[in-house]
Design a protein around this motif. Structure first.
Motif, PDB file in Angstrom:
ATOM      1  N   SER A 487     -49.865   8.184  49.303  1.00 58.58           N
ATOM      2  CA  SER A 487     -48.470   8.137  49.735  1.00 58.58           C
ATOM      3  C   SER A 487     -48.109   6.749  50.244  1.00 58.58           C
ATOM      4  O   SER A 487     -48.978   5.944  50.596  1.00 58.58           O
ATOM      5  CB  SER A 487     -48.219   9.174  50.829  1.00 58.58           C
ATOM      6  N   GLN A 535     -48.483   6.176  43.664  1.00 59.59           N
ATOM      7  CA  GLN A 535     -47.588   7.268  43.997  1.00 59.59           C
ATOM      8  C   GLN A 535     -48.400   8.546  43.983  1.00 59.59           C
ATOM      9  O   GLN A 535     -49.348   8.686  43.205  1.00 59.59           O
ATOM     10  CB  GLN A 535     -46.427   7.367  42.999  1.00 59.59           C
ATOM     11  N   LEU A 536     -48.030   9.499  44.841  1.00 60.03           N
ATOM     12  CA  LEU A 536     -48.767  10.754  44.912  1.00 60.03           C
ATOM     13  C   LEU A 536     -48.763  11.463  43.564  1.00 60.03           C
ATOM     14  O   LEU A 536     -47.710  11.613  42.924  1.00 60.03           O
ATOM     15  CB  LEU A 536     -48.154  11.660  45.983  1.00 60.03           C
TER      16      LEU A 536
END
Length: 592
Positions: A487, A535-536
Protein backbone atom coordinates in the motif's frame (compact mmCIF):
# COMPACT_ATOMS: atom_id res chain seq x y z
CA UNK A 1 -61.02 9.87 50.74
CA UNK A 2 -58.66 11.82 53.05
CA UNK A 3 -56.77 8.64 53.91
CA UNK A 4 -56.29 7.81 50.22
CA UNK A 5 -55.02 11.34 49.59
CA UNK A 6 -52.48 10.99 52.41
CA UNK A 7 -51.22 7.65 51.04
CA UNK A 8 -50.85 9.12 47.54
CA UNK A 9 -49.01 12.14 48.96
CA UNK A 10 -46.59 9.93 50.94
CA UNK A 11 -45.90 7.76 47.87
CA UNK A 12 -45.30 10.83 45.71
CA UNK A 13 -42.86 12.37 48.25
CA UNK A 14 -41.07 9.01 48.60
CA UNK A 15 -40.74 8.80 44.82
CA UNK A 16 -39.32 12.35 44.60
CA UNK A 17 -36.77 11.67 47.40
CA UNK A 18 -35.73 8.32 45.90
CA UNK A 19 -35.29 9.89 42.48
CA UNK A 20 -33.22 12.69 43.94
CA UNK A 21 -31.03 10.28 45.91
CA UNK A 22 -30.56 8.05 42.85
CA UNK A 23 -29.65 11.04 40.71
CA UNK A 24 -27.23 12.33 43.35
CA UNK A 25 -25.73 8.89 43.77
CA UNK A 26 -25.32 8.41 39.99
CA UNK A 27 -23.74 11.87 39.69
CA UNK A 28 -21.02 11.11 42.26
CA UNK A 29 -17.73 9.62 40.96
CA UNK A 30 -15.52 7.83 43.45
CA UNK A 31 -11.80 7.95 42.59
CA UNK A 32 -9.58 5.32 44.21
CA UNK A 33 -5.82 5.93 44.24
CA UNK A 34 -2.56 4.96 45.93
CA UNK A 35 -1.67 7.36 48.75
CA UNK A 36 2.13 7.34 48.22
CA UNK A 37 2.14 7.78 44.44
CA UNK A 38 4.15 11.05 44.31
CA UNK A 39 3.36 13.44 42.66
CA UNK A 40 0.27 11.96 41.03
CA UNK A 41 -1.65 11.58 44.28
CA UNK A 42 -0.68 12.46 47.85
CA UNK A 43 -1.78 14.52 50.86
CA UNK A 44 -0.75 18.18 51.02
CA UNK A 45 0.43 20.08 54.13
CA UNK A 46 -3.23 20.50 55.24
CA UNK A 47 -3.94 16.78 54.96
CA UNK A 48 -6.08 17.11 51.84
CA UNK A 49 -5.65 14.75 48.87
CA UNK A 50 -4.20 16.52 45.86
CA UNK A 51 -1.80 15.87 42.98
CA UNK A 52 -1.45 15.61 39.19
CA UNK A 53 -4.12 12.97 38.52
CA UNK A 54 -6.53 14.30 41.15
CA UNK A 55 -6.41 17.87 39.82
CA UNK A 56 -7.01 16.60 36.27
CA UNK A 57 -10.02 14.53 37.34
CA UNK A 58 -11.43 17.41 39.41
CA UNK A 59 -11.39 19.60 36.28
CA UNK A 60 -13.11 16.80 34.34
CA UNK A 61 -15.78 16.38 37.05
CA UNK A 62 -16.46 20.13 37.25
CA UNK A 63 -16.89 20.47 33.49
CA UNK A 64 -19.29 17.52 33.24
CA UNK A 65 -21.33 18.26 36.37
CA UNK A 66 -20.02 15.33 38.46
CA UNK A 67 -19.21 15.31 42.17
CA UNK A 68 -15.74 13.85 42.74
CA UNK A 69 -15.06 11.77 45.84
CA UNK A 70 -11.35 10.94 46.37
CA UNK A 71 -10.17 8.07 48.54
CA UNK A 72 -6.49 7.09 48.79
CA UNK A 73 -5.28 3.75 50.13
CA UNK A 74 -2.10 1.71 50.37
CA UNK A 75 -1.06 -0.39 47.39
CA UNK A 76 -2.32 -3.50 49.19
CA UNK A 77 -5.81 -2.03 49.82
CA UNK A 78 -6.45 0.26 46.84
CA UNK A 79 -7.29 -2.40 44.26
CA UNK A 80 -9.70 -4.29 46.56
CA UNK A 81 -11.56 -1.08 47.42
CA UNK A 82 -11.87 -0.18 43.74
CA UNK A 83 -13.20 -3.62 42.85
CA UNK A 84 -15.93 -3.34 45.54
CA UNK A 85 -17.04 0.29 45.44
CA UNK A 86 -14.89 2.54 43.21
CA UNK A 87 -15.81 4.10 39.86
CA UNK A 88 -12.38 5.26 38.61
CA UNK A 89 -8.93 4.01 39.58
CA UNK A 90 -5.64 5.81 38.94
CA UNK A 91 -2.81 3.31 39.21
CA UNK A 92 0.32 5.15 38.05
CA UNK A 93 0.99 2.04 35.89
CA UNK A 94 1.62 -0.20 38.90
CA UNK A 95 -1.12 -2.82 38.51
CA UNK A 96 -1.25 -5.42 35.75
CA UNK A 97 -4.77 -6.87 36.07
CA UNK A 98 -7.79 -4.68 36.85
CA UNK A 99 -11.44 -5.48 36.12
CA UNK A 100 -12.06 -2.31 34.12
CA UNK A 101 -11.17 -0.59 30.85
CA UNK A 102 -8.13 1.68 30.50
CA UNK A 103 -8.51 5.29 29.38
CA UNK A 104 -6.23 7.05 26.94
CA UNK A 105 -2.73 7.66 28.38
CA UNK A 106 -2.59 10.69 30.68
CA UNK A 107 1.16 10.58 31.18
CA UNK A 108 4.08 8.48 29.93
CA UNK A 109 6.04 7.20 32.90
CA UNK A 110 9.77 6.80 32.21
CA UNK A 111 11.92 4.42 34.27
CA UNK A 112 15.57 5.10 35.18
CA UNK A 113 18.30 3.46 37.20
CA UNK A 114 19.03 5.03 40.64
CA UNK A 115 22.02 4.38 42.91
CA UNK A 116 24.52 6.15 45.14
CA UNK A 117 26.66 8.89 43.58
CA UNK A 118 29.79 6.80 44.20
CA UNK A 119 28.42 3.78 42.32
CA UNK A 120 26.86 5.98 39.61
CA UNK A 121 30.31 7.29 38.64
CA UNK A 122 31.34 3.73 37.80
CA UNK A 123 28.38 3.11 35.45
CA UNK A 124 28.75 4.30 31.87
CA UNK A 125 25.37 5.51 30.48
CA UNK A 126 26.43 4.08 27.10
CA UNK A 127 26.23 0.60 28.64
CA UNK A 128 22.51 1.16 29.23
CA UNK A 129 21.57 1.91 25.60
CA UNK A 130 20.36 -1.68 25.44
CA UNK A 131 19.48 -2.41 29.06
CA UNK A 132 18.09 -5.85 28.26
CA UNK A 133 21.61 -6.89 27.25
CA UNK A 134 23.67 -4.67 29.55
CA UNK A 135 21.58 -5.49 32.62
CA UNK A 136 23.27 -8.87 32.78
CA UNK A 137 26.15 -6.89 34.30
CA UNK A 138 23.83 -6.15 37.23
CA UNK A 139 22.37 -9.64 37.57
CA UNK A 140 24.34 -10.21 40.80
CA UNK A 141 23.16 -6.94 42.33
CA UNK A 142 20.19 -6.44 44.63
CA UNK A 143 17.64 -4.26 42.82
CA UNK A 144 15.10 -2.20 44.77
CA UNK A 145 11.62 -1.51 43.35
CA UNK A 146 8.45 0.07 44.69
CA UNK A 147 5.81 -2.29 46.10
CA UNK A 148 3.38 -3.46 43.38
CA UNK A 149 5.47 -1.73 40.71
CA UNK A 150 5.15 -3.38 37.28
CA UNK A 151 8.70 -4.38 36.35
CA UNK A 152 9.33 -5.13 32.70
CA UNK A 153 9.19 -8.87 31.96
CA UNK A 154 12.64 -8.72 30.35
CA UNK A 155 14.12 -7.26 33.56
CA UNK A 156 12.49 -10.00 35.61
CA UNK A 157 13.93 -12.64 33.31
CA UNK A 158 17.45 -11.19 33.56
CA UNK A 159 17.52 -10.59 37.31
CA UNK A 160 16.87 -13.49 39.73
CA UNK A 161 13.59 -13.14 41.60
CA UNK A 162 15.36 -13.08 44.95
CA UNK A 163 17.39 -10.07 43.76
CA UNK A 164 14.27 -7.90 43.25
CA UNK A 165 13.48 -6.37 46.66
CA UNK A 166 10.11 -4.57 47.09
CA UNK A 167 9.55 -1.64 49.46
CA UNK A 168 6.27 0.15 50.35
CA UNK A 169 7.30 3.58 49.07
CA UNK A 170 9.92 5.21 46.85
CA UNK A 171 11.47 6.93 49.87
CA UNK A 172 11.87 3.50 51.51
CA UNK A 173 13.77 2.33 48.40
CA UNK A 174 16.12 5.34 48.65
CA UNK A 175 16.68 4.62 52.35
CA UNK A 176 17.54 1.02 51.46
CA UNK A 177 20.14 2.28 48.96
CA UNK A 178 21.66 4.61 51.57
CA UNK A 179 21.88 1.78 54.12
CA UNK A 180 23.34 -0.66 51.59
CA UNK A 181 20.35 -3.05 51.65
CA UNK A 182 20.16 -2.84 47.84
CA UNK A 183 22.76 -1.85 45.24
CA UNK A 184 20.60 -0.15 42.60
CA UNK A 185 16.94 0.76 42.11
CA UNK A 186 14.65 0.70 39.08
CA UNK A 187 12.12 3.51 39.61
CA UNK A 188 9.75 5.90 37.77
CA UNK A 189 11.58 9.12 36.89
CA UNK A 190 9.22 11.95 37.87
CA UNK A 191 7.92 10.47 41.13
CA UNK A 192 11.45 9.54 42.22
CA UNK A 193 12.92 12.96 41.46
CA UNK A 194 10.02 14.57 43.29
CA UNK A 195 10.75 12.42 46.35
CA UNK A 196 14.49 13.24 46.09
CA UNK A 197 13.67 16.97 46.05
CA UNK A 198 11.12 16.72 48.83
CA UNK A 199 13.31 14.77 51.27
CA UNK A 200 16.62 16.36 50.17
CA UNK A 201 18.30 13.00 49.56
CA UNK A 202 21.68 14.22 48.33
CA UNK A 203 23.59 10.92 48.14
CA UNK A 204 21.43 9.36 45.41
CA UNK A 205 21.19 10.20 41.72
CA UNK A 206 19.91 8.60 38.52
CA UNK A 207 21.85 7.38 35.49
CA UNK A 208 20.98 9.63 32.56
CA UNK A 209 19.66 6.91 30.23
CA UNK A 210 15.97 5.99 29.98
CA UNK A 211 15.44 2.22 30.24
CA UNK A 212 11.77 1.85 29.24
CA UNK A 213 8.37 3.48 29.77
CA UNK A 214 4.80 2.69 30.81
CA UNK A 215 1.59 4.54 29.98
CA UNK A 216 -0.33 5.81 33.03
CA UNK A 217 -4.03 6.54 33.06
CA UNK A 218 -7.42 5.82 34.61
CA UNK A 219 -9.25 2.50 34.89
CA UNK A 220 -13.01 3.08 34.45
CA UNK A 221 -15.84 0.63 35.11
CA UNK A 222 -18.68 2.39 33.24
CA UNK A 223 -18.31 2.48 29.43
CA UNK A 224 -20.17 5.81 29.12
CA UNK A 225 -17.86 7.42 31.68
CA UNK A 226 -14.83 5.98 29.85
CA UNK A 227 -15.87 7.53 26.51
CA UNK A 228 -16.59 10.85 28.22
CA UNK A 229 -13.21 10.81 29.97
CA UNK A 230 -11.33 9.86 26.75
CA UNK A 231 -12.93 12.77 24.90
CA UNK A 232 -11.94 15.10 27.75
CA UNK A 233 -8.31 13.86 27.70
CA UNK A 234 -8.05 14.47 23.95
CA UNK A 235 -9.56 17.95 24.32
CA UNK A 236 -7.18 18.91 27.15
CA UNK A 237 -4.15 17.72 25.18
CA UNK A 238 -5.15 20.12 22.42
CA UNK A 239 -6.00 22.99 24.80
CA UNK A 240 -2.65 22.83 26.62
CA UNK A 241 -4.16 22.03 30.04
CA UNK A 242 -2.12 18.83 30.36
CA UNK A 243 1.04 20.79 29.53
CA UNK A 244 0.15 23.18 32.37
CA UNK A 245 -0.22 20.21 34.74
CA UNK A 246 3.18 18.89 33.63
CA UNK A 247 4.81 22.24 34.38
CA UNK A 248 2.98 22.55 37.70
CA UNK A 249 3.49 19.09 39.17
CA UNK A 250 6.51 17.62 37.41
CA UNK A 251 8.89 20.58 36.94
CA UNK A 252 9.16 21.89 40.51
CA UNK A 253 7.43 19.55 42.94
CA UNK A 254 9.18 20.99 45.99
CA UNK A 255 7.46 24.34 45.47
CA UNK A 256 4.12 22.79 46.50
CA UNK A 257 5.52 21.86 49.90
CA UNK A 258 7.10 25.18 50.98
CA UNK A 259 5.77 27.24 53.83
CA UNK A 260 2.99 29.78 53.27
CA UNK A 261 5.56 32.56 53.56
CA UNK A 262 7.25 31.54 50.33
CA UNK A 263 3.89 31.10 48.64
CA UNK A 264 2.87 34.63 49.60
CA UNK A 265 6.14 36.01 48.24
CA UNK A 266 5.54 34.19 44.99
CA UNK A 267 1.99 35.55 44.74
CA UNK A 268 3.20 39.10 45.41
CA UNK A 269 5.93 38.77 42.77
CA UNK A 270 3.46 37.30 40.31
CA UNK A 271 0.98 40.11 40.96
CA UNK A 272 3.68 42.75 40.53
CA UNK A 273 4.80 41.12 37.28
CA UNK A 274 1.24 41.16 35.96
CA UNK A 275 0.90 44.86 36.78
CA UNK A 276 4.18 45.65 34.98
CA UNK A 277 3.19 43.60 31.94
CA UNK A 278 -0.24 45.25 31.75
CA UNK A 279 1.37 48.67 32.09
CA UNK A 280 3.86 47.93 29.29
CA UNK A 281 1.11 46.60 27.04
CA UNK A 282 -0.95 49.71 27.72
CA UNK A 283 1.99 52.03 27.04
CA UNK A 284 3.33 50.49 23.88
CA UNK A 285 1.45 49.16 20.86
CA UNK A 286 4.72 47.89 19.43
CA UNK A 287 5.37 45.76 22.49
CA UNK A 288 1.87 44.35 22.18
CA UNK A 289 2.59 43.26 18.63
CA UNK A 290 5.81 41.60 19.75
CA UNK A 291 4.01 39.76 22.52
CA UNK A 292 1.34 38.60 20.08
CA UNK A 293 4.00 37.42 17.66
CA UNK A 294 5.91 35.66 20.42
CA UNK A 295 2.74 33.99 21.67
CA UNK A 296 2.06 32.68 18.20
CA UNK A 297 5.62 31.33 17.99
CA UNK A 298 5.24 29.61 21.37
CA UNK A 299 1.99 28.01 20.26
CA UNK A 300 3.63 26.79 17.09
CA UNK A 301 6.51 25.43 19.17
CA UNK A 302 4.02 23.75 21.50
CA UNK A 303 2.29 22.12 18.53
CA UNK A 304 5.68 21.04 17.19
CA UNK A 305 6.66 19.56 20.57
CA UNK A 306 3.34 17.73 20.72
CA UNK A 307 3.99 16.25 17.29
CA UNK A 308 7.47 15.20 18.41
CA UNK A 309 6.00 13.70 21.57
CA UNK A 310 3.41 11.74 19.58
CA UNK A 311 6.17 10.58 17.21
CA UNK A 312 8.30 9.38 20.15
CA UNK A 313 5.35 7.43 21.56
CA UNK A 314 4.65 5.92 18.13
CA UNK A 315 8.30 4.99 17.68
CA UNK A 316 8.53 3.43 21.16
CA UNK A 317 5.41 1.37 20.48
CA UNK A 318 6.86 0.44 17.09
CA UNK A 319 10.07 -0.81 18.74
CA UNK A 320 8.14 -2.72 21.40
CA UNK A 321 6.10 -4.48 18.69
CA UNK A 322 9.32 -5.17 16.81
CA UNK A 323 11.03 -6.83 19.78
CA UNK A 324 7.96 -9.01 20.34
CA UNK A 325 8.01 -10.08 16.67
CA UNK A 326 11.79 -10.60 16.76
CA UNK A 327 11.46 -12.89 19.78
CA UNK A 328 8.81 -14.84 17.84
CA UNK A 329 11.17 -15.02 14.82
CA UNK A 330 13.94 -16.43 17.04
CA UNK A 331 11.68 -18.77 18.97
CA UNK A 332 10.05 -20.45 15.95
CA UNK A 333 13.21 -22.08 14.50
CA UNK A 334 14.44 -22.90 18.01
CA UNK A 335 11.20 -24.78 18.72
CA UNK A 336 11.59 -26.73 15.46
CA UNK A 337 15.22 -27.61 16.30
CA UNK A 338 14.29 -28.70 19.83
CA UNK A 339 11.41 -30.77 18.43
CA UNK A 340 13.77 -32.66 16.12
CA UNK A 341 16.21 -33.23 18.99
CA UNK A 342 13.43 -34.48 21.28
CA UNK A 343 12.31 -37.02 18.64
CA UNK A 344 15.91 -38.24 18.32
CA UNK A 345 16.13 -38.60 22.10
CA UNK A 346 12.80 -40.49 22.11
CA UNK A 347 14.04 -43.00 19.52
CA UNK A 348 17.29 -43.41 21.47
CA UNK A 349 15.45 -43.94 24.77
CA UNK A 350 13.27 -46.62 23.15
CA UNK A 351 16.35 -48.07 21.35
CA UNK A 352 14.42 -47.71 18.10
CA UNK A 353 17.58 -47.36 16.00
CA UNK A 354 15.88 -48.28 12.72
CA UNK A 355 13.45 -45.37 13.09
CA UNK A 356 16.31 -43.12 14.14
CA UNK A 357 18.36 -43.95 11.04
CA UNK A 358 15.28 -43.66 8.82
CA UNK A 359 14.63 -40.06 9.94
CA UNK A 360 18.23 -38.97 10.54
CA UNK A 361 18.58 -37.19 7.17
CA UNK A 362 15.25 -35.35 7.54
CA UNK A 363 16.06 -34.29 11.10
CA UNK A 364 19.49 -33.06 10.01
CA UNK A 365 17.94 -30.96 7.23
CA UNK A 366 15.40 -29.49 9.66
CA UNK A 367 18.06 -28.59 12.24
CA UNK A 368 20.41 -27.18 9.59
CA UNK A 369 17.83 -25.01 7.78
CA UNK A 370 16.45 -23.57 11.02
CA UNK A 371 19.97 -22.93 12.29
CA UNK A 372 20.59 -20.95 9.09
CA UNK A 373 17.44 -18.92 9.81
CA UNK A 374 18.75 -18.03 13.27
CA UNK A 375 22.22 -17.22 11.89
CA UNK A 376 20.69 -14.92 9.26
CA UNK A 377 18.77 -12.95 11.89
CA UNK A 378 21.84 -12.62 14.13
CA UNK A 379 24.11 -11.59 11.21
CA UNK A 380 21.67 -8.87 10.14
CA UNK A 381 21.41 -7.55 13.71
CA UNK A 382 25.21 -7.40 14.03
CA UNK A 383 25.65 -5.68 10.64
CA UNK A 384 22.94 -3.07 11.26
CA UNK A 385 24.52 -2.30 14.65
CA UNK A 386 27.96 -1.87 13.06
CA UNK A 387 26.46 0.47 10.47
CA UNK A 388 24.88 2.56 13.21
CA UNK A 389 28.29 2.81 14.89
CA UNK A 390 30.02 3.85 11.60
CA UNK A 391 32.24 0.78 11.84
CA UNK A 392 31.11 -0.87 8.61
CA UNK A 393 33.45 -0.65 5.61
CA UNK A 394 33.13 -1.77 2.00
CA UNK A 395 35.65 -3.68 -0.10
CA UNK A 396 35.49 -1.96 -3.49
CA UNK A 397 36.30 -3.75 -6.72
CA UNK A 398 35.46 -3.41 -10.43
CA UNK A 399 32.41 -5.62 -11.06
CA UNK A 400 30.41 -6.53 -14.17
CA UNK A 401 26.91 -6.20 -12.73
CA UNK A 402 25.33 -7.97 -15.74
CA UNK A 403 27.52 -11.07 -15.39
CA UNK A 404 27.20 -11.12 -11.60
CA UNK A 405 23.38 -10.80 -11.77
CA UNK A 406 22.99 -13.59 -14.36
CA UNK A 407 25.27 -15.89 -12.40
CA UNK A 408 23.47 -15.14 -9.14
CA UNK A 409 20.01 -15.67 -10.65
CA UNK A 410 21.00 -19.13 -11.89
CA UNK A 411 21.98 -20.05 -8.32
CA UNK A 412 18.70 -18.72 -6.91
CA UNK A 413 16.36 -20.25 -9.54
CA UNK A 414 16.00 -23.58 -7.63
CA UNK A 415 14.39 -21.72 -4.73
CA UNK A 416 11.96 -20.00 -7.10
CA UNK A 417 11.15 -23.37 -8.71
CA UNK A 418 9.58 -24.48 -5.42
CA UNK A 419 6.69 -22.10 -6.19
CA UNK A 420 6.90 -22.52 -9.97
CA UNK A 421 8.18 -18.97 -10.30
CA UNK A 422 10.30 -18.02 -13.33
CA UNK A 423 13.15 -15.53 -12.91
CA UNK A 424 13.47 -13.45 -16.11
CA UNK A 425 16.67 -11.40 -16.58
CA UNK A 426 17.08 -8.51 -19.04
CA UNK A 427 19.91 -6.01 -19.59
CA UNK A 428 20.29 -3.08 -22.00
CA UNK A 429 24.06 -3.71 -22.18
CA UNK A 430 26.23 -6.80 -22.67
CA UNK A 431 28.36 -5.72 -19.72
CA UNK A 432 28.05 -3.01 -17.08
CA UNK A 433 31.23 -2.28 -15.13
CA UNK A 434 30.74 -0.50 -11.81
CA UNK A 435 32.84 0.18 -8.71
CA UNK A 436 31.17 -1.57 -5.76
CA UNK A 437 31.54 -4.18 -3.06
CA UNK A 438 30.47 -7.36 -4.91
CA UNK A 439 29.57 -9.24 -1.74
CA UNK A 440 27.29 -6.47 -0.47
CA UNK A 441 25.60 -5.85 -3.85
CA UNK A 442 24.96 -9.62 -4.15
CA UNK A 443 23.47 -9.40 -0.67
CA UNK A 444 21.12 -6.61 -1.78
CA UNK A 445 20.00 -8.54 -4.89
CA UNK A 446 19.45 -11.73 -2.87
CA UNK A 447 17.33 -9.88 -0.31
CA UNK A 448 15.15 -8.28 -3.00
CA UNK A 449 14.72 -11.63 -4.80
CA UNK A 450 14.00 -13.44 -1.53
CA UNK A 451 11.21 -10.96 -0.72
CA UNK A 452 9.88 -11.15 -4.28
CA UNK A 453 9.68 -14.97 -4.14
CA UNK A 454 8.05 -14.95 -0.70
CA UNK A 455 5.31 -12.54 -1.66
CA UNK A 456 4.72 -13.73 -5.25
CA UNK A 457 1.94 -16.01 -6.28
CA UNK A 458 2.57 -19.51 -7.58
CA UNK A 459 3.14 -19.83 -11.36
CA UNK A 460 4.16 -16.18 -11.77
CA UNK A 461 7.25 -14.36 -13.07
CA UNK A 462 9.85 -12.08 -11.51
CA UNK A 463 11.63 -9.67 -13.87
CA UNK A 464 15.18 -8.51 -13.11
CA UNK A 465 16.48 -5.62 -15.26
CA UNK A 466 19.88 -3.88 -15.46
CA UNK A 467 20.11 -0.53 -17.26
CA UNK A 468 22.16 2.69 -17.25
CA UNK A 469 20.86 6.11 -16.25
CA UNK A 470 20.35 8.67 -19.01
CA UNK A 471 23.80 10.29 -18.49
CA UNK A 472 25.57 6.91 -18.02
CA UNK A 473 26.86 8.05 -14.60
CA UNK A 474 24.85 5.48 -12.64
CA UNK A 475 23.65 1.92 -13.02
CA UNK A 476 20.15 0.71 -12.11
CA UNK A 477 18.88 -2.74 -11.14
CA UNK A 478 15.18 -3.42 -10.68
CA UNK A 479 13.29 -6.45 -9.33
CA UNK A 480 9.60 -6.56 -10.35
CA UNK A 481 7.25 -9.27 -9.03
CA UNK A 482 3.59 -10.12 -9.56
CA UNK A 483 2.82 -10.57 -5.89
CA UNK A 484 0.49 -9.09 -3.29
CA UNK A 485 1.81 -5.53 -3.60
CA UNK A 486 2.38 -2.81 -0.99
CA UNK A 487 0.00 0.00 0.00
CA UNK A 488 0.97 3.66 -0.43
CA UNK A 489 1.16 4.20 3.36
CA UNK A 490 3.38 1.17 3.90
CA UNK A 491 5.74 2.27 1.09
CA UNK A 492 6.68 5.31 3.20
CA UNK A 493 8.11 3.17 6.02
CA UNK A 494 9.28 -0.21 4.71
CA UNK A 495 12.92 1.00 4.63
CA UNK A 496 12.75 2.20 8.25
CA UNK A 497 14.35 0.22 11.04
CA UNK A 498 12.03 -2.43 12.58
CA UNK A 499 9.41 -1.80 9.85
CA UNK A 500 7.06 -4.61 8.84
CA UNK A 501 3.87 -4.26 6.82
CA UNK A 502 2.23 -6.92 9.02
CA UNK A 503 3.41 -6.99 12.66
CA UNK A 504 0.95 -9.56 14.00
CA UNK A 505 2.34 -12.81 15.37
CA UNK A 506 0.02 -14.87 13.14
CA UNK A 507 1.09 -13.08 9.96
CA UNK A 508 1.44 -15.26 6.86
CA UNK A 509 5.00 -14.17 6.05
CA UNK A 510 7.38 -13.92 9.00
CA UNK A 511 10.40 -11.63 9.22
CA UNK A 512 12.39 -9.48 11.61
CA UNK A 513 12.00 -6.07 9.96
CA UNK A 514 15.71 -5.42 9.32
CA UNK A 515 16.29 -6.72 5.76
CA UNK A 516 15.16 -3.69 3.73
CA UNK A 517 16.70 -1.26 6.24
CA UNK A 518 20.01 -3.12 5.81
CA UNK A 519 19.62 -2.98 2.02
CA UNK A 520 19.07 0.79 2.13
CA UNK A 521 22.15 1.29 4.35
CA UNK A 522 24.31 -0.72 1.94
CA UNK A 523 23.09 1.31 -1.06
CA UNK A 524 23.64 4.54 0.90
CA UNK A 525 27.24 3.48 1.64
CA UNK A 526 27.75 3.17 -2.13
CA UNK A 527 26.37 6.69 -2.63
CA UNK A 528 23.25 5.34 -4.32
CA UNK A 529 19.49 5.30 -3.76
CA UNK A 530 16.62 2.78 -3.63
CA UNK A 531 12.86 3.18 -4.05
CA UNK A 532 9.71 1.10 -4.57
CA UNK A 533 6.72 1.40 -6.88
CA UNK A 534 3.67 -0.73 -6.06
CA UNK A 535 -0.08 -1.06 -5.77
CA UNK A 536 -2.00 -3.56 -3.67
CA UNK A 537 -2.70 -6.75 -5.59
CA UNK A 538 -0.54 -5.71 -8.57
CA UNK A 539 2.98 -6.60 -7.44
CA UNK A 540 5.94 -4.40 -6.48
CA UNK A 541 9.06 -3.09 -8.24
CA UNK A 542 12.19 -2.32 -6.21
CA UNK A 543 14.91 -0.32 -8.03
CA UNK A 544 18.31 0.62 -6.65
CA UNK A 545 20.80 2.98 -8.29
CA UNK A 546 24.56 3.12 -7.64
CA UNK A 547 27.14 5.41 -9.25
CA UNK A 548 29.39 3.85 -11.86
CA UNK A 549 32.36 5.37 -10.01
CA UNK A 550 31.77 5.23 -6.25
CA UNK A 551 33.03 8.05 -4.04
CA UNK A 552 32.70 7.41 -0.30
CA UNK A 553 34.70 6.97 2.90
CA UNK A 554 35.74 3.69 4.48
CA UNK A 555 37.43 1.89 1.54
CA UNK A 556 39.49 -1.08 2.74
CA UNK A 557 41.97 -1.73 -0.09
CA UNK A 558 43.98 -4.31 1.89
CA UNK A 559 40.85 -6.21 2.78
CA UNK A 560 39.65 -6.75 -0.80
CA UNK A 561 41.57 -9.97 -1.36
CA UNK A 562 40.74 -11.47 2.03
CA UNK A 563 37.08 -10.55 1.61
CA UNK A 564 36.99 -12.34 -1.76
CA UNK A 565 38.56 -15.43 -0.27
CA UNK A 566 36.12 -15.48 2.66
CA UNK A 567 33.03 -14.85 0.52
CA UNK A 568 31.07 -18.03 -0.03
CA UNK A 569 28.15 -17.31 -2.36
CA UNK A 570 26.47 -20.65 -1.72
CA UNK A 571 26.64 -20.09 2.02
CA UNK A 572 25.18 -16.56 1.60
CA UNK A 573 22.33 -17.87 -0.57
CA UNK A 574 21.61 -20.66 1.89
CA UNK A 575 21.32 -18.13 4.72
CA UNK A 576 19.18 -15.64 2.77
CA UNK A 577 16.76 -18.29 1.48
CA UNK A 578 16.79 -20.46 4.62
CA UNK A 579 13.02 -20.08 5.16
CA UNK A 580 12.29 -21.25 1.59
CA UNK A 581 14.24 -24.49 2.09
CA UNK A 582 11.45 -25.91 4.26
CA UNK A 583 9.18 -26.56 1.29
CA UNK A 584 6.03 -28.50 2.02
CA UNK A 585 4.79 -28.39 -1.53
CA UNK A 586 2.14 -25.81 -0.66
CA UNK A 587 2.20 -22.06 -1.15
CA UNK A 588 1.25 -21.49 2.48
CA UNK A 589 4.44 -23.20 3.65
CA UNK A 590 6.61 -20.26 2.63
CA UNK A 591 7.25 -17.77 5.43
CA UNK A 592 9.19 -14.53 5.63
Amino acid sequence: MTRILKVVTILFVTFIISSYLSFAQADTIKLIGVNNDFPFSFFDVDGRPTGYAIEFLEAYANEHGHTLQVELYSTEQALDVFESEGDIFYDGSYFKKISADKSLPLFVQEFYLYTTKERAQKIDPDDLHSFYEASTNFSNHLIGIRNSQVVDDYVQSLAPKENLIEYPTISDVFEAINKGYVDIALLPFHQSNSVLNHFSTANIEYIDQKLYFKNTGFWVKEEATLHELDDYILAQKKSGFITELNNKWLTDFSLKNKEDFYLKIFNIALGFSIVVILYLIYRGNTLQKKITSRTRQLREKLDENKQLYDEVIRHEKFKNDYFINLSHELRTPLNVILGAIQLNELYLAKENYDKLLENAEDFTKIIKSNSFRLLRVVNNLIDITRMDADKYTLNIDLVDLVFMSEDLIQSIQPYADKKNIQLVFKSTADEAIVECDPFEIERVIMNLLSNAIKFSRTNSKIHISVFYSDDKSALNLSVADQGIGISQDDQLRIFDRFAQVDTTLNRRHEGHGIGLSLVKNIIDLHGGDIDVQSQLGQGATFTFTIPVKTVYTGIDIDGIKSAREQHDRNQAITLEFSELQQDSGDEDSFTS
